[in-house]
Design a protein around this motif. Structure first.
Motif, PDB file in Angstrom:
ATOM      1  N   SER A 125     -32.216   0.010  17.021  1.00  0.00           N
ATOM      2  CA  SER A 125     -31.462  -0.021  15.608  1.00  0.00           C
ATOM      3  C   SER A 125     -31.562  -1.546  15.222  1.00  0.00           C
ATOM      4  CB  SER A 125     -30.011   0.470  15.693  1.00  0.00           C
ATOM      5  OG  SER A 125     -30.252   1.698  15.602  1.00  0.00           O
ATOM      6  N   PRO A 127     -29.734  -4.932  13.914  1.00  0.00           N
ATOM      7  CA  PRO A 127     -28.426  -5.642  14.118  1.00  0.00           C
ATOM      8  C   PRO A 127     -27.640  -5.706  12.608  1.00  0.00           C
ATOM      9  CG  PRO A 127     -29.843  -7.233  14.173  1.00  0.00           C
ATOM     10  CD  PRO A 127     -30.984  -6.104  14.404  1.00  0.00           C
ATOM     11  N   VAL A 128     -26.534  -5.833  12.503  1.00  0.00           N
ATOM     12  CA  VAL A 128     -25.838  -6.236  11.432  1.00  0.00           C
ATOM     13  C   VAL A 128     -25.404  -7.655  11.192  1.00  0.00           C
ATOM     14  CG1 VAL A 128     -23.667  -5.782  10.180  1.00  0.00           C
ATOM     15  CG2 VAL A 128     -24.728  -3.822  11.400  1.00  0.00           C
ATOM     16  N   LEU A 129     -25.953  -8.400  10.220  1.00  0.00           N
ATOM     17  CA  LEU A 129     -25.948  -9.741  10.045  1.00  0.00           C
ATOM     18  C   LEU A 129     -24.490  -9.982   9.124  1.00  0.00           C
ATOM     19  CD1 LEU A 129     -27.682 -12.189  10.660  1.00  0.00           C
ATOM     20  CD2 LEU A 129     -28.691 -11.863   8.667  1.00  0.00           C
ATOM     21  N   ARG A 130     -23.772 -11.161   9.669  1.00  0.00           N
ATOM     22  CA  ARG A 130     -22.674 -11.458   9.053  1.00  0.00           C
ATOM     23  C   ARG A 130     -22.796 -13.171   8.612  1.00  0.00           C
ATOM     24  NH1 ARG A 130     -17.894  -8.318  12.205  1.00  0.00           N
ATOM     25  NH2 ARG A 130     -18.418  -6.052  11.546  1.00  0.00           N
ATOM     26  N   VAL A 143     -24.089 -12.145  14.654  1.00  0.00           N
ATOM     27  CA  VAL A 143     -25.018 -10.748  14.647  1.00  0.00           C
ATOM     28  C   VAL A 143     -24.155  -9.751  15.590  1.00  0.00           C
ATOM     29  CG1 VAL A 143     -27.106  -9.967  15.488  1.00  0.00           C
ATOM     30  CG2 VAL A 143     -27.050 -12.100  14.764  1.00  0.00           C
ATOM     31  N   LYS A 144     -24.006  -8.762  14.877  1.00  0.00           N
ATOM     32  CA  LYS A 144     -23.593  -7.488  15.503  1.00  0.00           C
ATOM     33  C   LYS A 144     -24.528  -6.537  16.006  1.00  0.00           C
ATOM     34  CE  LYS A 144     -19.787  -4.142  15.175  1.00  0.00           C
ATOM     35  NZ  LYS A 144     -18.677  -3.352  14.372  1.00  0.00           N
ATOM     36  N   TYR A 159     -31.833 -12.455  20.002  1.00  0.00           N
ATOM     37  CA  TYR A 159     -32.042 -12.107  18.732  1.00  0.00           C
ATOM     38  C   TYR A 159     -32.969 -13.330  17.946  1.00  0.00           C
ATOM     39  CZ  TYR A 159     -27.403  -9.952  19.422  1.00  0.00           C
ATOM     40  OH  TYR A 159     -26.259  -9.355  20.123  1.00  0.00           O
ATOM     41  N   GLN A 196     -32.358 -12.620   7.963  1.00  0.00           N
ATOM     42  CA  GLN A 196     -32.590 -11.381   8.596  1.00  0.00           C
ATOM     43  C   GLN A 196     -32.503 -11.751  10.074  1.00  0.00           C
ATOM     44  OE1 GLN A 196     -36.256 -10.656   6.502  1.00  0.00           O
ATOM     45  NE2 GLN A 196     -35.373  -8.678   6.172  1.00  0.00           N
ATOM     46  N   SER A 211     -33.197  -6.514  10.193  1.00  0.00           N
ATOM     47  CA  SER A 211     -31.842  -6.137   9.428  1.00  0.00           C
ATOM     48  C   SER A 211     -32.220  -6.380   7.885  1.00  0.00           C
ATOM     49  CB  SER A 211     -30.692  -7.039   9.695  1.00  0.00           C
ATOM     50  OG  SER A 211     -30.713  -8.348   9.477  1.00  0.00           O
ATOM     51  N   SER A 212     -31.520  -5.808   7.060  1.00  0.00           N
ATOM     52  CA  SER A 212     -31.655  -5.811   5.586  1.00  0.00           C
ATOM     53  C   SER A 212     -31.422  -7.365   5.232  1.00  0.00           C
ATOM     54  CB  SER A 212     -30.633  -4.874   4.812  1.00  0.00           C
ATOM     55  OG  SER A 212     -29.202  -5.246   5.363  1.00  0.00           O
ATOM     56  N   LYS A 214     -30.011 -10.569   3.659  1.00  0.00           N
ATOM     57  CA  LYS A 214     -28.867 -11.137   2.989  1.00  0.00           C
ATOM     58  C   LYS A 214     -28.947 -12.408   2.543  1.00  0.00           C
ATOM     59  CE  LYS A 214     -25.099  -8.419   5.290  1.00  0.00           C
ATOM     60  NZ  LYS A 214     -23.696  -8.326   5.804  1.00  0.00           N
TER      61      LYS A 214
END
Length: 219
Positions: A125, A127-130, A143-144, A159, A196, A211-212, A214
């Motif tokens: 999957s 990751p989620v990016l902050r 990065v999560k 990553y 990303q 990732s999507s 941002k």
């Protein structure tokens, strides 16, 4: 033929009924669906009969013995979590499913899955990016990743961070797994930057999708 008819007639005269054993069709489309090393066996029921139950077994490729999956005996659902049984990434596995009718006690033949390798068949999957913007100006990247993946392979992944500048130029940074943050400096004031992230597993030759996208505007 005559002797068979006479035998059937004799059994009928004695009040003994002869019933042909009903054999259930086997489940179909038995396959592993694996994401981030969570390995779920799925199948399609052989009929729409709601009284069917299922038994699931597994084994390591090359081993003769089939083993019952705890929690997946006489179940009504059409899936079974085999993550604990298939947890060694370097092994190859098989699973099989059999159907049982509660109403008639009839059974199907076993339906076999294709050979499954956690290492090669699991999907990763993204990751989620902050992102946070600071006054330098700079962008702080966190990065999560998926929790199951980190727990299993934290020492074997990293990553890639993709930074798109206002000009459209893309710059790529490597970031170690589980690092607290990555700070991107030397950026222009009041410009929009888009980012990303992607998980890379070099030993497996695998990577996630990005990732999507941002985007943030610097101060």
């Amino acid at each position: 033929m005559t002797s068979l008819l006479l035998g059937a007639a004799l059994l009928g005269n004695l009040g003994i009924s002869v019933t042909a054993q009903v054999i259930l069709p086997r489940p179909s489309q038995v396959r592993f669906d694996s994401v981030d090393y969570k390995n779920i066996l799925n199948w399609t029921p052989p009929t729409t009969n709601s009284s069917l139950q299922y038994n699931v077994q597994w084994k390591i490729y090359g081993e003769p013995e089939w083993i019952d999956v705890p929690g997946c005996q006489k179940i009504r659902k059409h899936h079974c979590d085999l993550s604990d049984m298939t947890s060694e990434p370097r092994e190859w596995y098989y699973a099989r499913v059999g159907a049982v009718s509660v109403a008639t006690s009839s059974k199907s033949a076993w339906a076999l899955s294709p050979r499954f390798s956690p290492r090669w068949d699991t999907k990763i999957s993204p990751p989620v990016l902050r992102l946070n913007v600071t006054e330098q100006p700079a962008i702080v990247v966190r990065v999560k990743p998926p929790r199951d993946l980190v727990r299993k392979l934290h020492s074997n992944l990293y990553y890639k961070i993709y930074l798109t500048h206002p000009s459209g130029e893309e710059e790529v940074f490597d970031m170690k797994c589980c690092s607290h943050k990555l700070t991107l400096k030397d950026l222009n004031h009041r410009e929009e930057y888009c980012l990303q992230a992607q998980i890379v597993l070099p030993l497996q030759g695998k990577h996630s999708a990005r990732s999507s996208l941002k985007c943030v505007t610097t101060l």
